[in-house]
Design an enzyme around this catalytic site. Structure first.
Site, PDB file in Angstrom:
ATOM      1  N   VAL A  42       0.738  -1.267  -0.091  1.00 46.95           N
ATOM      2  CA  VAL A  42       0.151   0.008  -0.210  1.00 46.95           C
ATOM      3  C   VAL A  42       0.898   1.371   0.008  1.00 46.95           C
ATOM      4  CG1 VAL A  42      -1.939   1.349   1.291  1.00 46.95           C
ATOM      5  CG2 VAL A  42      -1.977  -1.107   1.271  1.00 46.95           C
ATOM      6  N   LYS A 134      -7.278  -2.049   8.892  1.00 45.43           N
ATOM      7  CA  LYS A 134      -8.715  -2.782   9.259  1.00 45.43           C
ATOM      8  C   LYS A 134      -8.514  -3.228  10.701  1.00 45.43           C
ATOM      9  CE  LYS A 134      -6.993  -5.971   6.573  1.00 45.43           C
ATOM     10  NZ  LYS A 134      -6.753  -6.156   5.473  1.00 45.43           N
ATOM     11  N   GLU A 158     -10.336   5.320   4.975  1.00 46.28           N
ATOM     12  CA  GLU A 158     -11.227   4.778   3.622  1.00 46.28           C
ATOM     13  C   GLU A 158     -10.588   3.367   3.176  1.00 46.28           C
ATOM     14  OE1 GLU A 158     -14.065   6.305   1.678  1.00 46.28           O
ATOM     15  OE2 GLU A 158     -13.682   3.911   1.763  1.00 46.28           O
ATOM     16  N   VAL A 161     -11.316  -0.827   4.399  1.00 49.13           N
ATOM     17  CA  VAL A 161     -12.292  -1.561   4.092  1.00 49.13           C
ATOM     18  C   VAL A 161     -12.605  -1.570   2.322  1.00 49.13           C
ATOM     19  CG1 VAL A 161     -14.795  -2.362   4.139  1.00 49.13           C
ATOM     20  CG2 VAL A 161     -13.709  -1.479   6.105  1.00 49.13           C
ATOM     21  N   ILE A 165     -12.765   0.670  -3.195  1.00 48.73           N
ATOM     22  CA  ILE A 165     -14.234   0.938  -3.251  1.00 48.73           C
ATOM     23  C   ILE A 165     -14.318   2.054  -2.170  1.00 48.73           C
ATOM     24  CG2 ILE A 165     -16.803   0.271  -2.862  1.00 48.73           C
ATOM     25  CD1 ILE A 165     -15.986  -2.700  -3.515  1.00 48.73           C
ATOM     26  N   GLY A 216       1.308 -14.866  -4.913  1.00 46.14           N
ATOM     27  CA  GLY A 216       1.357 -13.654  -4.111  1.00 46.14           C
ATOM     28  C   GLY A 216      -0.042 -13.100  -3.629  1.00 46.14           C
ATOM     29  N   GLU A 219      -1.839 -15.306   1.625  1.00 40.88           N
ATOM     30  CA  GLU A 219      -0.544 -14.990   2.536  1.00 40.88           C
ATOM     31  C   GLU A 219      -0.142 -16.579   2.774  1.00 40.88           C
ATOM     32  OE1 GLU A 219       0.647 -12.424   4.157  1.00 40.88           O
ATOM     33  OE2 GLU A 219      -0.817 -11.196   3.321  1.00 40.88           O
ATOM     34  N   ASP A 230     -10.341 -11.589   8.505  1.00 39.97           N
ATOM     35  CA  ASP A 230      -9.921 -10.424   7.949  1.00 39.97           C
ATOM     36  C   ASP A 230     -11.482  -9.841   7.349  1.00 39.97           C
ATOM     37  OD1 ASP A 230      -8.330  -8.634   5.910  1.00 39.97           O
ATOM     38  OD2 ASP A 230     -10.007  -9.403   4.701  1.00 39.97           O
ATOM     39  N   LYS A 234     -13.777  -6.098   8.514  1.00 41.62           N
ATOM     40  CA  LYS A 234     -14.055  -5.059   7.710  1.00 41.62           C
ATOM     41  C   LYS A 234     -15.760  -5.134   8.150  1.00 41.62           C
ATOM     42  CE  LYS A 234     -10.677  -6.263   4.164  1.00 41.62           C
ATOM     43  NZ  LYS A 234     -10.534  -7.126   2.991  1.00 41.62           N
TER      44      LYS A 234
HETATM   45  N1  LIG Z   1      -2.363  -5.121   0.747  1.00 45.84           N
HETATM   46  C1  LIG Z   1      -3.250  -4.526   0.266  1.00 45.84           C
HETATM   47  O1  LIG Z   1      -3.837  -4.461  -0.863  1.00 45.84           O
HETATM   48  C2  LIG Z   1      -4.131  -3.793   1.509  1.00 45.84           C
HETATM   49  C3  LIG Z   1      -5.440  -3.423   0.808  1.00 45.84           C
HETATM   50  C4  LIG Z   1      -6.213  -2.681   1.986  1.00 45.84           C
HETATM   51  C5  LIG Z   1      -5.643  -2.538   3.233  1.00 45.84           C
HETATM   52  N2  LIG Z   1      -4.328  -2.685   3.628  1.00 45.84           N
HETATM   53  C6  LIG Z   1      -3.906  -2.633   4.898  1.00 45.84           C
HETATM   54  O2  LIG Z   1      -2.800  -1.896   4.477  1.00 45.84           O
HETATM   55  C7  LIG Z   1      -1.702  -1.936   5.749  1.00 45.84           C
HETATM   56  C8  LIG Z   1      -0.461  -2.257   4.951  1.00 45.84           C
HETATM   57  O3  LIG Z   1      -0.542  -3.367   4.242  1.00 45.84           O
HETATM   58  P1  LIG Z   1       0.571  -3.907   3.102  1.00 45.84           P
HETATM   59  O4  LIG Z   1       0.144  -4.893   2.459  1.00 45.84           O
HETATM   60  O5  LIG Z   1       1.223  -2.859   2.515  1.00 45.84           O
HETATM   61  O6  LIG Z   1       1.655  -4.559   4.021  1.00 45.84           O
HETATM   62  P2  LIG Z   1       3.048  -4.621   3.778  1.00 45.84           P
HETATM   63  O7  LIG Z   1       3.405  -5.157   2.372  1.00 45.84           O
HETATM   64  O8  LIG Z   1       3.823  -6.018   4.608  1.00 45.84           O
HETATM   65  O9  LIG Z   1       3.988  -3.513   4.121  1.00 45.84           O
HETATM   66  C9  LIG Z   1       4.192  -3.100   5.330  1.00 45.84           C
HETATM   67  C10 LIG Z   1       5.300  -2.076   5.624  1.00 45.84           C
HETATM   68  O10 LIG Z   1       5.347  -1.445   6.676  1.00 45.84           O
HETATM   69  C11 LIG Z   1       6.697  -1.560   7.360  1.00 45.84           C
HETATM   70  N3  LIG Z   1       7.103  -1.703   8.486  1.00 45.84           N
HETATM   71  C12 LIG Z   1       6.971  -2.847   9.187  1.00 45.84           C
HETATM   72  N4  LIG Z   1       7.216  -2.580  10.523  1.00 45.84           N
HETATM   73  C13 LIG Z   1       7.794  -1.696  10.793  1.00 45.84           C
HETATM   74  C14 LIG Z   1       8.416  -0.656  11.695  1.00 45.84           C
HETATM   75  N5  LIG Z   1       8.505  -1.218  12.817  1.00 45.84           N
HETATM   76  N6  LIG Z   1       8.745   0.533  11.480  1.00 45.84           N
HETATM   77  C15 LIG Z   1       8.759   1.039  10.015  1.00 45.84           C
HETATM   78  N7  LIG Z   1       8.372   0.151   9.301  1.00 45.84           N
HETATM   79  C16 LIG Z   1       7.503  -0.915   9.459  1.00 45.84           C
HETATM   80  C17 LIG Z   1       7.445  -2.617   6.340  1.00 45.84           C
HETATM   81  O11 LIG Z   1       8.777  -2.516   6.279  1.00 45.84           O
HETATM   82  P3  LIG Z   1       9.911  -3.378   5.466  1.00 45.84           P
HETATM   83  O12 LIG Z   1       9.246  -3.031   4.091  1.00 45.84           O
HETATM   84  O13 LIG Z   1      11.135  -2.671   5.706  1.00 45.84           O
HETATM   85  O14 LIG Z   1       9.628  -4.368   5.746  1.00 45.84           O
HETATM   86  C18 LIG Z   1       6.687  -2.385   5.001  1.00 45.84           C
HETATM   87  O15 LIG Z   1       7.425  -1.431   4.047  1.00 45.84           O
HETATM   88  C19 LIG Z   1      -2.285  -3.082   6.501  1.00 45.84           C
HETATM   89  O16 LIG Z   1      -2.899  -2.569   7.651  1.00 45.84           O
HETATM   90  C20 LIG Z   1      -3.319  -3.880   5.427  1.00 45.84           C
HETATM   91  O17 LIG Z   1      -4.134  -4.599   5.987  1.00 45.84           O
HETATM   92  C21 LIG Z   1      -3.624  -3.740   2.704  1.00 45.84           C
END
Ligand SMILES: NC(=O)c1ccc[n+]([C@@H]2O[C@H](COP(=O)([O-])OP(=O)(O)OC[C@H]3O[C@@H](n4cnc5c(N)ncnc54)[C@H](OP(=O)(O)O)[C@@H]3O)[C@@H](O)[C@H]2O)c1
Length: 462
Positions: A42, A134, A158, A161, A165, A216, A219, A230, A234
Site C-alpha cells: 500500500v 482494518k 477509507e 475496508v 471502493i 502472491g 498469504e 479479515d 471489515k
Molecule cells: N495489501 C493490500 O492490498 C491492502 C489493502 C487494503 C488494506 N491494507 C492494509 O494496509 C496495511 C499495509 O498493508 P501492506 O499489504 O502494504 O503491508 P506490507 O506490504 O507488509 O508492508 C508493510 C510495511 O510496513 C513496514 N514496517 C513494518 N514494521 C515496521 C516498523 N517497525 N517500522 C517501520 N516500518 C515498518 C514494512 O517495512 P519493510 O518493507 O522494511 O519490511 C513494510 O514496508 C495493512 O494494515 C493492511 O491490512 C492492505
C-alpha cells in the site's frame, strides 16, 4: 502546514478569507506535508500515485501535497520516485511522527502493535492520521477517534475496508441521509478469488490456494482470509459506520470457507445458486444481526456476478433503497487511491481549519452494540452429506429434522461412482438457525456419515 487561510478562489487576483491577496495567496500555494510510514504494497502504491498524479492532485486541491518523509525498516534499499524531490528517509517511524514539517502521518504498516504506537504518537504530536489498517480500526477505532477529537486532528481510514471502493465516503456522506437497514458485502478478495476459481474450474480449495500463494495473492498463513477473520474486521468497521454502534469483531458470528468443495458448487448450481463468503449486517426486530459465513445466493443476484479478487458492498436503505458498489478490494494502486484521497480530504480540512468536519464513523457518537445471536434468524438451509451408503439413511436424517419441526424442501443426488463415499444434499424450508444447529449436531453422531454435515444458509431473498 503553514497557514489556515480559506481560499475563495484559485487564482492570484482573488481575495482570500484572511483579507489579503498576494501575501496570503503565496502562503495558500504552500503545500501540506505528508509522512508515510510503511512502504510495502500500500505504501509503495501510495507513493507512486503521489508522485505520478501530483499535478492532478494539486489542481483539485489548489495546493500541493508534499511527501516530506518516508519510513520503513528497509528504507535504505527502497526506491523513492525522484519527482517527489528531497524526502527524509528513515527506518525510525518516531522521526516521522515528530517531524515538525509533517502535517499528516499515513500509517501503512498494518497489525495492532507498532501501528498503534505510530497512530498514538502521531495524535500526541497533533498530526492527522490516515490509515489502511482494518485490524487496528476494528479493534480500537472508536478510542483512536476519541483521542483525535481531543487533539483537534483528523483520522481517515477509507482504505481499511474494500481497498478501492470508496464505501466509507458513501456511508459517511453520500447516503448519510438514509437509514440503513442492511449491508451485504463480499469483503475478502482472496476468498472470493478462491471460491470463483473452484466454481469455474471444479478444482479443490487446496489446489487454488496453493496457486494463489505462488502468485502472491494469498498469504503463506491463509487463516485470516480463509477463516473469515479479515472479513469480520471489515464488517465490524462498516457496521459501525452504517448503524452507529461500537462493534467488537468477536461479537460477529464467523465461519470460513475451508469446507467448500467443487461438489458444493455442483449442487448449488442445481438449485440455481452459487456460494460466496457473505458479510451480512441486518437490522431486525431483535436488533442488529451480524455474520460472516459462506452462503448460497441466487445466481441471478448482483452479488453472484462478483468474480475473482473483486469486492462488493450492497447497501439497503429505508428511503433510498438499494445501492451497490464494487471494485478491487486490494492491491497497491486501488488501495493507494483510497489512501491518497484520504490524504487530500484531510489536507483540505487542515487548510480550512475544520478537522473532523464529518466523523470518520459517520456518527457524532457511537452507541454500545448489544450482540444479537445469529441463531435467532430464520433461513432456508442447504445440508450436504457424505455417507457410506446403506438402506434407511434418508429416513434417519429426515426423522431428526422432523423431530425439530424442520420441513424438507428437496433431496438432490448427482450421479456418483462410489457407494462408500456417497454425497447428497437436503434443502429445508426456512427454519430457526438454532433448530438446524441442534439437528446437525445430532446427525454428526450417526455412524454412516464420513464427515459432519455441511449446513449453509440459503440467502434466497438477495
Ligand atoms: N495489501 C493490500 O492490498 C491492502 C489493502 C487494503 C488494506 N491494507 C492494509 O494496509 C496495511 C499495509 O498493508 P501492506 O499489504 O502494504 O503491508 P506490507 O506490504 O507488509 O508492508 C508493510 C510495511 O510496513 C513496514 N514496517 C513494518 N514494521 C515496521 C516498523 N517497525 N517500522 C517501520 N516500518 C515498518 C514494512 O517495512 P519493510 O518493507 O522494511 O519490511 C513494510 O514496508 C495493512 O494494515 C493492511 O491490512 C492492505
Amino acid at each position: 502546514m503553514l497557514n489556515t487561510c480559506v481560499p475563495r478562489g484559485g487564482d492570484a487576483g482573488r481575495t482570500s478569507a484572511c483579507g489579503t491577496t498576494a501575501a496570503c495567496h503565496n502562503a495558500l500555494m504552500q503545500e501540506v506535508n505528508v509522512g508515510i510510514v510503511g512502504l510495502g504494497n500500500v505504501g509503495s502504491g501510495t507513493l507512486a500515485i503521489l508522485a505520478g498524479n501530483a499535478d492532478q492532485i494539486a489542481l483539485k486541491l489548489g495546493f500541493r501535497l508534499k511527501v516530506a518523509a518516508v519510513c520503513c525498516r528497509s528504507v535504505a534499499v527502497k526506491s523513492i520516485p525522484e519527482s517527489l524531490g528531497p524526502v527524509l528517509r528513515t527506518a525510525d517511524w518516531r522521526e516521522v511522527v515528530a517531524h515538525p514539517d509533517v502535517d499528516i502521518v499515513a500509517e501503512l504498516v498494518g497489525g495492532t502493535t507498532v501501528a498503534a504506537e505510530i497512530v498514538n504518537a502521531a495524535i500526541a504530536n497533533r498530526k492527522s492520521v490516515v490509515t489502511a489498517n482494518k485490524e487496528l480500526i476494528a479493534a480500537c477505532g472508536p478510542e483512536i477517534w476519541e483521542r483525535a477529537i481531543h487533539a483537534g486532528i483528523n483520522v481517515a481510514m477509507e482504505a481499511s475496508v474494500a481497498g478501492g471502493i470508496p464505501i466509507h465516503a458513501v456511508l459517511r456522506e453520500g447516503i448519510s441521509g438514509d437509514r440503513i437497514t442492511a449491508i451485504y458485502g463480499i469483503l475478502n478478495g482472496t476468498c472470493n478469488y478462491i471460491l470463483t476459481e473452484i466454481e469455474r474450474r471444479g478444482v479443490p480449495l487446496e489446489t487454488v490456494l496453493a496457486e494463489a500463494q505462488a502468485l502472491g495473492y494469498a498469504e503463506a498463513d491463509p487463516s485470516a482470509d480463509l477463516d473469515g477473520i479479515d472479513a469480520r474486521s471489515k464488517l465490524a468497521i462498516l457496521s459501525a459506520l452504517a448503524f452507529g454502534e461500537k462493534i467488537t469483531p468477536s461479537d460477529i458470528f464467523m465461519e470460513g470457507i475451508r469446507r467448500i468443495s467443487p461438489l458444493d458448487f455442483r449442487y448449488a448450481h442445481q438449485l440455481e445458486h452459487t456460494i460466496r463468503l457473505i458479510c451480512a449486517a441486518r437490522q431486525t426486530p431483535e436488533g442488529l444481526i451480524l455474520s460472516v459465513r459462506p452462503a448460497l445466493i441466487p445466481r441471478s443476484t448482483i452479488l453472484a456476478g462478483v468474480q475473482g479478487a473483486y469486492n462488493a458492498v450492497w447497501v439497503k436503505g429505508a428511503y433510498g433503497e438499494d445501492t451497490f458498489y464494487s471494485g478491487r478490494g486490494a492491491g497497491p494502486l486501488p488501495t493507494g487511491v483510497a489512501v491518497v484521497s484520504d490524504l487530500m480530504r484531510v489536507a483540505r480540512e487542515i487548510r480550512s481549519g475544520s478537522p473532523e468536519r464529518v466523523s470518520p464513523f459517520a456518527h457524532e457518537r457511537l452507541g454500545e452494540y448489544q450482540p444479537v445471536s445469529v441463531v435467532l434468524q430464520t433461513r432456508a438451509y442447504y445440508l450436504r452429506f457424505r455417507v457410506k451408503d446403506r438402506p434407511g439413511i434418508l429416513a434417519e436424517l429426515s426423522g431428526i429434522l422432523a423431530a425439530k419441526h424442520i420441513s424438507l424442501e428437496a433431496v438432490l443426488q448427482l450421479p456418483t461412482e462410489s457407494k462408500r463415499d456417497l454425497p447428497f444434499v437436503i434443502t429445508v424450508e426456512p427454519t430457526y438457525e438454532h433448530a438446524i444447529r441442534e439437528a446437525v449436531a445430532q446427525m454428526a453422531q450417526l455412524d454412516f456419515l464420513l464427515e459432519p454435515p455441511l449446513a449453509l444458509p440459503m440467502e434466497t431473498a438477495l
